[in-house]
Write a protein that holds these residues in place. Structure first.
Motif, PDB file in Angstrom:
ATOM      1  N   LYS A 129       0.840  -1.201   0.000  1.00  0.00           N
ATOM      2  CA  LYS A 129       0.000   0.000   0.000  1.00  0.00           C
ATOM      3  C   LYS A 129       0.876   1.252   0.000  1.00  0.00           C
ATOM      4  O   LYS A 129       0.368   2.372   0.091  1.00  0.00           O
ATOM      5  CB  LYS A 129      -0.926  -0.008   1.218  1.00  0.00           C
ATOM      6  N   LYS A 130       2.188   1.051  -0.108  1.00  0.00           N
ATOM      7  CA  LYS A 130       3.141   2.172  -0.098  1.00  0.00           C
ATOM      8  C   LYS A 130       3.720   2.449  -1.484  1.00  0.00           C
ATOM      9  O   LYS A 130       4.068   3.578  -1.802  1.00  0.00           O
ATOM     10  CB  LYS A 130       4.299   1.866   0.868  1.00  0.00           C
ATOM     11  N   ASP A 135      10.372  -1.019  -8.414  1.00  0.00           N
ATOM     12  CA  ASP A 135      11.511  -0.092  -8.379  1.00  0.00           C
ATOM     13  C   ASP A 135      11.256   1.125  -7.494  1.00  0.00           C
ATOM     14  O   ASP A 135      12.139   1.962  -7.318  1.00  0.00           O
ATOM     15  CB  ASP A 135      11.929   0.334  -9.790  1.00  0.00           C
ATOM     16  N   GLU A 136      10.052   1.244  -6.929  1.00  0.00           N
ATOM     17  CA  GLU A 136       9.763   2.346  -5.997  1.00  0.00           C
ATOM     18  C   GLU A 136      10.192   2.019  -4.569  1.00  0.00           C
ATOM     19  O   GLU A 136      10.199   2.901  -3.698  1.00  0.00           O
ATOM     20  CB  GLU A 136       8.267   2.681  -6.017  1.00  0.00           C
ATOM     21  N   LEU A 137      10.550   0.764  -4.324  1.00  0.00           N
ATOM     22  CA  LEU A 137      11.034   0.400  -2.996  1.00  0.00           C
ATOM     23  C   LEU A 137      12.357   1.098  -2.725  1.00  0.00           C
ATOM     24  O   LEU A 137      13.216   1.211  -3.609  1.00  0.00           O
ATOM     25  CB  LEU A 137      11.215  -1.124  -2.889  1.00  0.00           C
ATOM     26  N   LYS A 138      12.529   1.559  -1.486  1.00  0.00           N
ATOM     27  CA  LYS A 138      13.739   2.300  -1.106  1.00  0.00           C
ATOM     28  C   LYS A 138      14.724   1.394  -0.375  1.00  0.00           C
ATOM     29  O   LYS A 138      14.361   0.347   0.156  1.00  0.00           O
ATOM     30  CB  LYS A 138      13.360   3.481  -0.205  1.00  0.00           C
ATOM     31  N   ASP A 139      15.965   1.827  -0.368  1.00  0.00           N
ATOM     32  CA  ASP A 139      16.982   1.088   0.375  1.00  0.00           C
ATOM     33  C   ASP A 139      16.569   0.978   1.842  1.00  0.00           C
ATOM     34  O   ASP A 139      16.144   1.971   2.454  1.00  0.00           O
ATOM     35  CB  ASP A 139      18.337   1.799   0.290  1.00  0.00           C
ATOM     36  N   GLY A 140      16.708  -0.222   2.376  1.00  0.00           N
ATOM     37  CA  GLY A 140      16.401  -0.421   3.789  1.00  0.00           C
ATOM     38  C   GLY A 140      14.936  -0.642   4.113  1.00  0.00           C
ATOM     39  O   GLY A 140      14.577  -0.799   5.286  1.00  0.00           O
ATOM     40  N   ASP A 141      14.065  -0.682   3.092  1.00  0.00           N
ATOM     41  CA  ASP A 141      12.643  -0.923   3.344  1.00  0.00           C
ATOM     42  C   ASP A 141      12.435  -2.306   3.976  1.00  0.00           C
ATOM     43  O   ASP A 141      13.203  -3.246   3.723  1.00  0.00           O
ATOM     44  CB  ASP A 141      11.834  -0.839   2.049  1.00  0.00           C
ATOM     45  N   LYS A 185      19.261  -3.657  -2.263  1.00  0.00           N
ATOM     46  CA  LYS A 185      18.575  -2.571  -1.567  1.00  0.00           C
ATOM     47  C   LYS A 185      18.658  -2.709  -0.041  1.00  0.00           C
ATOM     48  O   LYS A 185      18.083  -1.895   0.687  1.00  0.00           O
ATOM     49  CB  LYS A 185      17.099  -2.518  -1.991  1.00  0.00           C
ATOM     50  N   LYS A 186      19.361  -3.740   0.411  1.00  0.00           N
ATOM     51  CA  LYS A 186      19.480  -3.988   1.853  1.00  0.00           C
ATOM     52  C   LYS A 186      18.095  -4.008   2.518  1.00  0.00           C
ATOM     53  O   LYS A 186      17.868  -3.403   3.570  1.00  0.00           O
ATOM     54  CB  LYS A 186      20.381  -2.941   2.507  1.00  0.00           C
ATOM     55  N   LEU A 187      17.187  -4.726   1.877  1.00  0.00           N
ATOM     56  CA  LEU A 187      15.831  -4.849   2.411  1.00  0.00           C
ATOM     57  C   LEU A 187      15.851  -5.612   3.739  1.00  0.00           C
ATOM     58  O   LEU A 187      16.638  -6.543   3.921  1.00  0.00           O
ATOM     59  CB  LEU A 187      14.940  -5.591   1.412  1.00  0.00           C
ATOM     60  N   LYS A 188      14.982  -5.204   4.646  1.00  0.00           N
ATOM     61  CA  LYS A 188      14.867  -5.870   5.937  1.00  0.00           C
ATOM     62  C   LYS A 188      13.710  -6.875   5.853  1.00  0.00           C
ATOM     63  O   LYS A 188      12.566  -6.480   5.637  1.00  0.00           O
ATOM     64  CB  LYS A 188      14.602  -4.854   7.041  1.00  0.00           C
ATOM     65  N   ILE A 189      14.032  -8.139   5.984  1.00  0.00           N
ATOM     66  CA  ILE A 189      13.023  -9.184   5.892  1.00  0.00           C
ATOM     67  C   ILE A 189      12.470  -9.465   7.288  1.00  0.00           C
ATOM     68  O   ILE A 189      13.218  -9.788   8.207  1.00  0.00           O
ATOM     69  CB  ILE A 189      13.605 -10.474   5.296  1.00  0.00           C
ATOM     70  N   GLN A 190      11.146  -9.316   7.420  1.00  0.00           N
ATOM     71  CA  GLN A 190      10.498  -9.554   8.715  1.00  0.00           C
ATOM     72  C   GLN A 190       9.508 -10.712   8.576  1.00  0.00           C
ATOM     73  O   GLN A 190       8.556 -10.620   7.805  1.00  0.00           O
ATOM     74  CB  GLN A 190       9.779  -8.296   9.203  1.00  0.00           C
ATOM     75  N   ALA A 191       9.755 -11.778   9.294  1.00  0.00           N
ATOM     76  CA  ALA A 191       8.885 -12.952   9.244  1.00  0.00           C
ATOM     77  C   ALA A 191       7.798 -12.839  10.308  1.00  0.00           C
ATOM     78  O   ALA A 191       8.093 -12.682  11.495  1.00  0.00           O
ATOM     79  CB  ALA A 191       9.705 -14.221   9.463  1.00  0.00           C
TER      80      ALA A 191
END
Length: 281
Positions: A129-130, A135-141, A185-191
């Motif tokens: 919803k963001k 490609d709109e995802l930001k680094d660290g999302d 993008k160094k995405l943070k994966i949250q389970a």
């Protein structure tokens, strides 16, 4: 007087003999109910399912089974962790909610559960919803995925399909965050628990989530329209019907699978879910 006493004694002996004979006879074992129902007394089978689409598909086949003398009782579950123990413990006769890799996590624990039929595939999708594009995802999302091993690994594969991460070779269906080889993008994966993933979309700290189709549908999401990335239709994750190993040849459960694998069910799935759920038979 002697004749009367003699007659009384003989009568008592005969009566006692009859009582002893009755006590000494072998009790008759209760007859096993017939394998298939009849018009007077239908056989009831209890099948566990998640509400959408599994319970809806089961509701569709109820009349067909009723014609064969089978009363289908659908037991709804909203927690993935409950239907397999329920089958294993004999609380329900079968379940229909999962794919093979998920079942494998339970058989590895010693549960004697087996697949008795395939029904459909639910392509898993990435929702947000963001953002409206990957490609709109930001680094660290932060990205939320299911917290059970098989669906977590499957979700990571969807993120890899989207080009967001790269998994180590051979990571397989039970891949975890530790199997991520590249994460530009160094995405943070949250389970988190799978049923809570649609709610995570409203969390300001979560940029998006990879959600199982049944939970997406329950939340009012349309996978073919709302998913930014949708798992390919060649997915190996067919949803299956599962029973205890010692009941794999149960004729009533076989009739259940036969009822679920008809052209009528295929049309129902295609017409109802418009590509969000795909027949696997």
């Amino acid at each position: 007087m002697k004749r009367k006493l003699s007659t009384l004694i003989i009568g008592s002996v005969v009566a006692l003999s009859l009582v002893l004979t009755g006590c000494g006879s072998t009790p008759q074992k209760a007859e096993t109910p017939p394998a298939s129902g009849n018009a007077n007394e239908p056989v009831t089978i209890k099948v566990g399912a998640t509400p959408v689409p599994h319970a809806e598909v089961l509701e569709f086949v109820k009349p067909k089974l009723a014609e064969q003398g089978i009363n289908l009782e659908i037991v709804n579950f909203t927690d993935y962790s409950l239907p397999n123990p329920a089958v294993n413990d004999g609380v329900i006769d079968a379940n229909y909610f999962q794919h093979t890799p998920y079942l494998d996590t339970y058989t590895a624990q010693g549960m004697k559960l087996v697949i008795i039929g395939n029904v459909h595939i639910e392509p898993m999708g990435f929702y947000s919803k963001k953002v409206t594009k990957i490609d709109e995802l930001k680094d660290g999302d932060a990205i939320a995925i299911p917290n059970d091993p098989s669906n977590g690994g499957r979700a990571l594969a969807v993120l890899e399909q989207a080009g967001l991460i790269k998994l180590k070779d051979g990571a397989g269906v039970t891949a975890t965050e530790l199997d991520i080889a590249e994460n530009p993008k160094k995405l943070k994966i949250q389970a988190i628990e799978a049923a809570q993933l649609p709610h995570a979309l409203t969390d300001p700290k979560i940029a998006g989530a990879v959600i199982n189709t049944n939970y997406a549908l329950e939340a009012g999401l349309n996978p073919t329209e709302d998913a930014i990335v949708l798992e390919g239709k060649d997915s190996p994750y067919a949803n299956i019907v599962v029973a205890k190993e010692d009941r794999k040849d149960d004729p009533n459960l076989k009739k259940l699978v036969e009822a679920l694998n008809t052209p009528e069910v295929k049309k129902f799935i295609e017409d109802t879910y418009k590509g969000a759920v795909v027949p696997a038979f």
